[in-house]
Design an enzyme around this catalytic site. Structure first.
Site, PDB file in Angstrom:
ATOM      1  N   HIS A 115       2.049  -4.609   9.408  1.00 52.71           N
ATOM      2  CA  HIS A 115       1.571  -5.871   9.978  1.00 52.71           C
ATOM      3  C   HIS A 115       2.696  -6.847  10.267  1.00 52.71           C
ATOM      4  CE1 HIS A 115      -2.116  -4.573   7.555  1.00 52.71           C
ATOM      5  NE2 HIS A 115      -2.367  -4.325   8.815  1.00 52.71           N
ATOM      6  N   HIS A 182       5.671  -6.393  -1.488  1.00 48.32           N
ATOM      7  CA  HIS A 182       5.641  -6.504  -0.023  1.00 48.32           C
ATOM      8  C   HIS A 182       6.461  -7.722   0.351  1.00 48.32           C
ATOM      9  CE1 HIS A 182       2.036  -3.801   0.776  1.00 48.32           C
ATOM     10  NE2 HIS A 182       2.281  -3.716  -0.507  1.00 48.32           N
ATOM     11  N   CYS A 184       6.690  -9.254   2.980  1.00 45.15           N
ATOM     12  CA  CYS A 184       5.954 -10.225   3.799  1.00 45.15           C
ATOM     13  C   CYS A 184       5.176 -11.200   2.924  1.00 45.15           C
ATOM     14  CB  CYS A 184       5.029  -9.509   4.778  1.00 45.15           C
ATOM     15  SG  CYS A 184       3.933  -8.331   4.020  1.00 45.15           S
TER      16      CYS A 184
HETATM   17 ZN   LIG Z   1       2.778  -7.544   5.756  1.00 45.13          ZN
END
Ligand SMILES: [Zn+2]
Length: 225
Positions: A115, A182, A184
């Site tokens: 993503h 993660h 992110c």
């Molecule tokens: Zn992500």
């Protein structure tokens, strides 16, 4: 307006880290181009991103970045998209008749969040109970690494590892737990540096409480060298 709505939907899907399929979504023409042709196209795309950001690519330090990133995407980070790179399925007969659980723990996971294209870094713990077939220990590391080298969601990675080992070992009795950070989540967005995500997939006998407990206890054991 329609496009804006679509983008909003995609963004919330990505921000919530929801995956939509257990197979990596691939185009039917995924391997029409050679690696070299892909690198050539991606190099120009990376250059375009950098120039759009306002970077001066005549600078010596930035000049080689487009090609470097393109090679890294195709050959390293996403090298596991190509089925030809799947570790060969050499198995052995279980000569010692070892019928207990075998656990390979603390397998390093380097993957990429599909993503945000930021790293997922952590550990995988894999276990199986042989029904007559065994694999070399490093094979489990290679299978983890092969599926990690794709744009991923952690849930899918966990399931793909289990499914592959179930096929190779010809048994349902396979389990995998992944504990990973993660970037992110850790470095942007909510910026929680300490949190990690745990996913698990339990097949066959590992669905039974006791077997699952045994596996999870082995994972908790401190390994001394
Ligand atoms: Zn992500």
């Amino acid at each position: 307006m329609k496009i804006e709505k679509d983008i909003e939907d995609f963004e919330s899907l990505g921000d919530n880290h929801i995956g939509t399929s257990t197979d990596t979504p691939m185009r039917s023409d995924a391997f029409r181009l050679t690696n070299e042709e892909k690198i050539d196209i991606i190099k120009d795309d990376v250059r375009h991103i950098m120039e759009t950001l306002g970077l001066d690519l005549t600078d010596d330090s930035l000049n080689g970045t487009p090609l470097r990133v393109a090679k890294m995407f195709v050959k390293e980070l996403f090298g596991g998209l190509n089925p030809n790179k799947k570790p060969s399925a050499s198995t052995f007969e279980n000569k010692y008749k070892y019928g207990e659980m075998l656990v390979e723990k603390n397998i390093t996971v380097y993957s990429t969040c599909e993503h945000h294209f930021l790293p997922i870094v952590g550990k995988a713990h894999v276990a199986y109970i042989s029904n007559g077939t065994v694999v070399g220990l490093s094979k489990m590391n290679r299978i983890v690494d092969y599926f990690a080298k794709r744009p991923q969601v952690q849930e899918r990675l966990t399931i793909q590892i289990v499914k592959e080992l179930q096929t190779v070992l010809n048994t349902q009795d396979v389990a995998c737990v992944i504990d990973a950070k993660h970037l992110c989540v850790n470095s942007r967005g909510i910026r929680d540096i300490d949190c990690s995500t745990v996913t698990s997939e339990f097949g066959g006998k590992f669905k039974e409480k006791e077997t699952r407990r045994e596996f999870l206890d082995y994972i908790k054991l401190e390994t001394q060298f």
